[in-house]
Design an enzyme around this catalytic site. Structure first.
Site, PDB file in Angstrom:
ATOM      1  N   ARG A 162      14.299 -20.775  26.612  1.00 52.37           N
ATOM      2  CA  ARG A 162      12.832 -20.873  26.711  1.00 52.37           C
ATOM      3  C   ARG A 162      12.165 -19.601  27.238  1.00 52.37           C
ATOM      4  NH1 ARG A 162      14.610 -25.783  28.584  1.00 52.37           N
ATOM      5  NH2 ARG A 162      14.410 -27.406  26.986  1.00 52.37           N
ATOM      6  N   LYS A 208       3.510  -9.565  19.370  1.00 50.79           N
ATOM      7  CA  LYS A 208       3.828 -10.380  18.195  1.00 50.79           C
ATOM      8  C   LYS A 208       5.314 -10.208  17.907  1.00 50.79           C
ATOM      9  CE  LYS A 208      -0.513 -10.628  15.609  1.00 50.79           C
ATOM     10  NZ  LYS A 208      -1.155 -10.323  14.299  1.00 50.79           N
ATOM     11  N   GLU A 254      -1.125   4.236  10.355  1.00 53.73           N
ATOM     12  CA  GLU A 254      -1.544   3.277  11.386  1.00 53.73           C
ATOM     13  C   GLU A 254      -2.266   4.008  12.533  1.00 53.73           C
ATOM     14  OE1 GLU A 254      -1.254  -0.022  11.024  1.00 53.73           O
ATOM     15  OE2 GLU A 254       0.467  -0.389   9.696  1.00 53.73           O
ATOM     16  N   LYS A 289      -4.660   0.022  20.946  1.00 47.60           N
ATOM     17  CA  LYS A 289      -4.095  -1.284  20.626  1.00 47.60           C
ATOM     18  C   LYS A 289      -4.045  -2.161  21.879  1.00 47.60           C
ATOM     19  CE  LYS A 289      -0.854  -4.135  18.300  1.00 47.60           C
ATOM     20  NZ  LYS A 289       0.276  -4.334  17.402  1.00 47.60           N
ATOM     21  N   GLU A 299      -5.199 -13.278  18.542  1.00 41.55           N
ATOM     22  CA  GLU A 299      -5.926 -13.068  17.288  1.00 41.55           C
ATOM     23  C   GLU A 299      -6.842 -14.220  16.932  1.00 41.55           C
ATOM     24  OE1 GLU A 299      -3.691 -10.956  14.341  1.00 41.55           O
ATOM     25  OE2 GLU A 299      -5.128 -11.433  12.765  1.00 41.55           O
ATOM     26  N   ARG A 329      -8.920  -9.111  17.425  1.00 34.72           N
ATOM     27  CA  ARG A 329      -7.632  -8.502  17.041  1.00 34.72           C
ATOM     28  C   ARG A 329      -7.525  -8.298  15.531  1.00 34.72           C
ATOM     29  NH1 ARG A 329      -1.633  -9.586  19.773  1.00 34.72           N
ATOM     30  NH2 ARG A 329      -0.530  -8.126  18.435  1.00 34.72           N
ATOM     31  N   ASN A 343      -6.284  -5.089  11.271  1.00 37.74           N
ATOM     32  CA  ASN A 343      -5.840  -5.233   9.880  1.00 37.74           C
ATOM     33  C   ASN A 343      -6.649  -4.389   8.897  1.00 37.74           C
ATOM     34  OD1 ASN A 343      -3.765  -7.107  10.476  1.00 37.74           O
ATOM     35  ND2 ASN A 343      -5.344  -8.657  10.776  1.00 37.74           N
ATOM     36  N   HIS A 368      -5.234  -3.454   5.493  1.00 34.56           N
ATOM     37  CA  HIS A 368      -4.070  -4.313   5.252  1.00 34.56           C
ATOM     38  C   HIS A 368      -4.275  -5.329   4.138  1.00 34.56           C
ATOM     39  CE1 HIS A 368      -2.593  -2.389   8.830  1.00 34.56           C
ATOM     40  NE2 HIS A 368      -1.468  -3.065   8.807  1.00 34.56           N
ATOM     41  N   HIS A 416      -1.380  -5.047   1.731  1.00 34.97           N
ATOM     42  CA  HIS A 416      -0.436  -6.141   1.473  1.00 34.97           C
ATOM     43  C   HIS A 416      -0.367  -6.466  -0.017  1.00 34.97           C
ATOM     44  CE1 HIS A 416      -0.745  -7.667   5.882  1.00 34.97           C
ATOM     45  NE2 HIS A 416       0.283  -6.862   5.733  1.00 34.97           N
ATOM     46  N   HIS A 458       5.370   0.050   4.225  1.00 31.02           N
ATOM     47  CA  HIS A 458       4.173  -0.657   4.686  1.00 31.02           C
ATOM     48  C   HIS A 458       3.035   0.322   5.034  1.00 31.02           C
ATOM     49  CE1 HIS A 458       1.631  -3.420   6.918  1.00 31.02           C
ATOM     50  NE2 HIS A 458       1.691  -2.591   7.948  1.00 31.02           N
TER      51      HIS A 458
END
Ligand code: NAD
Ligand code: ZN
Length: 358
Positions: A119, A141, A183, A225, A235, A239, A243, A246, A250, A263
């Site tokens: 946990r 993340k 980025e 960031k 998010e 946040r 993107n 993106h 994507h 990417h």
């Protein structure tokens, strides 16, 4: 040496940025740690493994390592299990500390292992790609891919420290550097006009891995960031501006098949497309669109998007995780240094595609 503090509901921690930082990793290990679990992959292990093990030995803690297969295709449940298997076999208790040494793939998997082993145990991020140093290692993340979608299984879970050695970027292929720089310039576009100007002026120094330029770019990216994540860890709003580029990016990655473009390369091109759309619907001046195109090209990323066919472009952008109920939500910049999210008329998107697709 630069230190950036991250302050979120899920944890406070320092990001330390310095050339040669690998040799000081023992300082990131909590005093009450019982074990160190070094999670990395054979590629990185061959270059940095011995040095890192030697540095961590200075903590006086017993260490063992878990080598994960290298590649995005292994960011899976089976690979995650390798970490649990090894830790349970070694009888790791809740005071074991995971050290994630590698790019975003390693950091995401090892972070998720830390979030769920008994946990939750502590972990240290040691990002070794530029993308991981300016993006994936900061913000908490973590997760793995599912056959039905990228990054679909995971947790928000903050590390106890992020340790960035800017020297390790020297062994990274040039393409990976350019991808990471996309980025970096993204942060300037969404939040900091002066930083954008600075990236423009220092594009060549950055690509050449000039230590001072690189140190500053990484620090400023982490600061920006960290600020966003401190406002909105999970998010629910702000946040999402991270993107920028993106939604288009994507679509490129998925449309060409993952792995064709890196990417960050797809994001670089996506930044140009988002700037074009910002000019269409938010009045971003044309000369600023051209500045974005120039800086993305100068950083070594493509600025012409692949021809996926108009209908396919729309389909791909609609399945993007950020698209809500079939509506595409774009991140746009009404001016350099400020971002908003909104939908855009199909017509405007079509105009952008006609100008940016090769
Ligand atoms: P990666 O982890 O696959 O690393 C790229 C390649 O470089 C790998 O082969 C790796 O072994 C190698 N490598 C790493 N460091 C090296 C070094 N110093 N020298 C030589 N080779 C080295 O890819 P990445 O671009 O770092 O990360 C991409 C992943 O990050 C994706 O899975 C993406 O989903 C994730 N990501 C996560 C977040 C987040 O917030 N958690 C944000 C962005 C991206
Ligand atoms: Zn990205």
């Amino acid at each position: 040496m630069n230190v950036v503090s991250v302050d979120t509901p899920g944890g406070h921690y320092p990001i330390t940025i310095a050339p040669g930082r690998l040799d000081a990793l023992a300082s990131a290990i909590p005093a009450d740690a019982t074990r160190i679990v070094l999670v990395t992959n054979p590629t990185i292990d061959a270059i940095y493994g011995d040095r890192v093990r030697q540095a961590l030995a200075a903590s006086g803690k017993p260490l063992f390592d878990v080598l994960l297969p290298d590649g995005e295709q292994y960011k899976t449940w089976e690979t995650l299990q390798l970490i649990f298997d090894a830790m349970l076999r070694q009888k790791c208790d809740r005071r074991a500390v995971i050290v994630a040494l590698g790019g975003g793939v390693t950091g995401d998997i090892a972070g998720f292992a830390a979030a769920s082993y008994m946990r939750g145990i502590r972990f240290v991020q040691v990002p070794t790609t530029l993308l991981a140093q300016v993006d994936s290692s900061v913000g908490g993340k973590t997760g793995i891919n599912h056959p039905l979608g990228k990054n679909m299984i995971g947790a928000f879970y903050q590390p106890v420290a992020v340790e960035i050695d800017t020297d390790v970027l020297r062994s990274l292929p040039a393409r990976e550097i350019s991808a990471g720089l996309a980025e970096v310039v993204k942060y300037g576009l969404i939040l900091d006009r002066e930083f954008f100007d600075w990236c423009e002026a220092n594009a060549q120094a950055l690509r050449a891995l000039d230590p001072q330029a690189l140190g500053y770019a990484i620090r400023r990216s982490c600061e920006l960031k960290a600020w966003v994540v401190s406002q909105d860890e999970r998010e629910s709003g702000l946040r999402a501006i991270l993107n920028l580029g993106h939604t288009f990016g994507h679509a490129i990655e998925a449309g060409l098949g993952y792995g064709k473009w890196l990417h960050g390369e797809a994001v670089g091109c996506g930044l140009v497309q988002a700037a074009e759309l910002s000019a269409e619907v938010e009045g971003l001046p044309r000369e600023d669109v051209e500045r974005v195109r120039k800086v993305v090209a100068a950083l070594g990323c493509p600025v012409q998007a692949p021809d996926l066919g108009e209908q396919r472009w729309f389909e791909l952008m609609k399945v993007d995780k950020k698209a809500a109920a079939g509506e595409i939500r774009f991140v746009l910049t009404p001016e350099i240094g400020r971002a908003i999210t909104r939908t855009a008329p199909d017509e405007a998107v079509r105009a952008v595609l006609s100008r940016t697709v090769a």
